[in-house]
Enzyme design. Sequence first.
Site, PDB file in Angstrom:
ATOM      1  CD  GLU A   1      -4.092  -2.844   3.892  1.00  0.00           C
ATOM      2  OE1 GLU A   1      -4.288  -2.217   4.952  1.00  0.00           O
ATOM      3  OE2 GLU A   1      -3.511  -2.335   2.915  1.00  0.00           O
ATOM      4  CD  GLU A   2      -3.030  -0.041   0.289  1.00  0.00           C
ATOM      5  OE1 GLU A   2      -3.311   0.884   1.084  1.00  0.00           O
ATOM      6  OE2 GLU A   2      -1.895  -0.519   0.154  1.00  0.00           O
TER       7      GLU A   2
ATOM      8  CG  HIS B   1       0.445   4.043  -0.281  1.00  0.00           C
ATOM      9  ND1 HIS B   1      -0.782   4.338   0.283  1.00  0.00           N
ATOM     10  CD2 HIS B   1       0.654   2.729  -0.018  1.00  0.00           C
ATOM     11  CE1 HIS B   1      -1.270   3.252   0.866  1.00  0.00           C
ATOM     12  NE2 HIS B   1      -0.409   2.259   0.702  1.00  0.00           N
TER      13      HIS B   1
ATOM     14  CG  ASP C   1      -5.505  -4.240  -1.830  1.00  0.00           C
ATOM     15  OD1 ASP C   1      -4.793  -4.934  -1.085  1.00  0.00           O
ATOM     16  OD2 ASP C   1      -6.015  -3.168  -1.460  1.00  0.00           O
TER      17      ASP C   1
HETATM   18 ZN   LIG Z   1      -0.641   0.440   1.589  1.00  0.00          ZN
HETATM   19 ZN   LIG Z   2       0.272  -2.494   2.509  1.00  0.00          ZN
END
Ligand SMILES: [Zn+2]
Ligand SMILES: [Zn+2]
Length: 400
Positions: free
Chosen positions: A147-148, A373, A89
């Site tokens: 995953e986030e 990020h 993702d």
């Molecule tokens: Zn991340």
């Molecule tokens: Zn990551």
Amino acid sequence: MTFAPELLAKTVAPSLDLTWEEDAIALRRDFHAHPELGFEETRSAAIVAERLRALGMEVREGVGRTGVIALLRGEAGDGPCVLVRADMDALPIEEANDWEWKSENKGAMHACGHDAHMAIGLSVARLLAEQKATLRGSVKFMFQPAEEGLGGAGKMIEDGLLLDPKPDFALALHVWSPLEKGLIGVAAGPVMACTDEFRARIIGKGGHGAMPEQTVDAVLMAAHTVVALQTIVSRNVKPLEAGVVTVGKIESGTAFNVIPGEAILSGTTRAFSDDVRALLEKRVREIVEVQPKVFGGESELTWITGFPAVVNDADVVERLIPTFEEVAGEGNVIEFEPTLGAEDMSVVLQHIPGCYFFVGARNEEIDAVYPHHHPKFNIDESAVLLGVRAMVEATKNLLG
Ligand SMILES: [Zn+2]
Ligand SMILES: [Zn+2]
């Protein structure tokens, strides 16, 4: 700006006709240009599934909604099953980089490096499939959605990820921008923190900004609550243990001259041990309950249990360090200093002994220095190739 020019001067479509190195970089750039948010990874998952089928594997799609599982059976006899995981993702971030393979999807960006993880996972699959005549046991590839923060790994477990066959070992990696290119970071025990989330609703009585005596000021109560919450780590957690309490969001008020009757605090707690994790929850609950009462208000707390810590198995790590040294070169495997970031691979590593390791992606020369990020996040693409080599050799080591 060009990256890995010696490998791939021009961005081309990924293909098994390219060398594996060229293919790996082409895959990474293609995924980077087409980022998809958690549980929406339909294009990525389709490419992953198609490629794994082309390599002759048994493939299951739609696992944990948009996840993909594939099984590679070695032909040299029985042996353990090793799970190799890649997450798919992207993040809801507008990319601020400008290159040929910049995000084509507005408001989405591979700002954590999961584009590289998919490219690595598929390249590992390619190289191991080519060697299957000499492999014992089996390799289970796990391409994970969301995953986030959305818990895609847990959803895949609910959908049978760890059954038929049950993996004996689990491996995962993260390309890591704080770590210099060429290095591998690994450690036994916890490498990433457990994470929980809370939401505190603080209730007072609103009114005119010039007549505070008629109100119970929710902004004031929220401010005191934030300050009190910041005493948990400094006064309650042992100084040599790690813990974090962060209030990341305060919502209250509508106008400069109105005292609001309600405020909402949202935050997260992090720890490496179950003891500290439980202590943080207990103290957050106590402070949120009591602090507004001091001023005549009330509160409600919602606690959202997140993921456990990512804990590496000491025996597996010890077994893999010489392998990593062979791949990266002596002196290039370093003891990873645990980070209080979190990762839901932890729910797999709770069940299966394994190793989560970090591959250096930092390179000042090409401005690959931004944190994960960040809208200008970038990796040195040599991390993709080192990641593939490290994962292939680690898998072969565990297959025995
Ligand atoms: Zn991340
Ligand atoms: Zn990551």
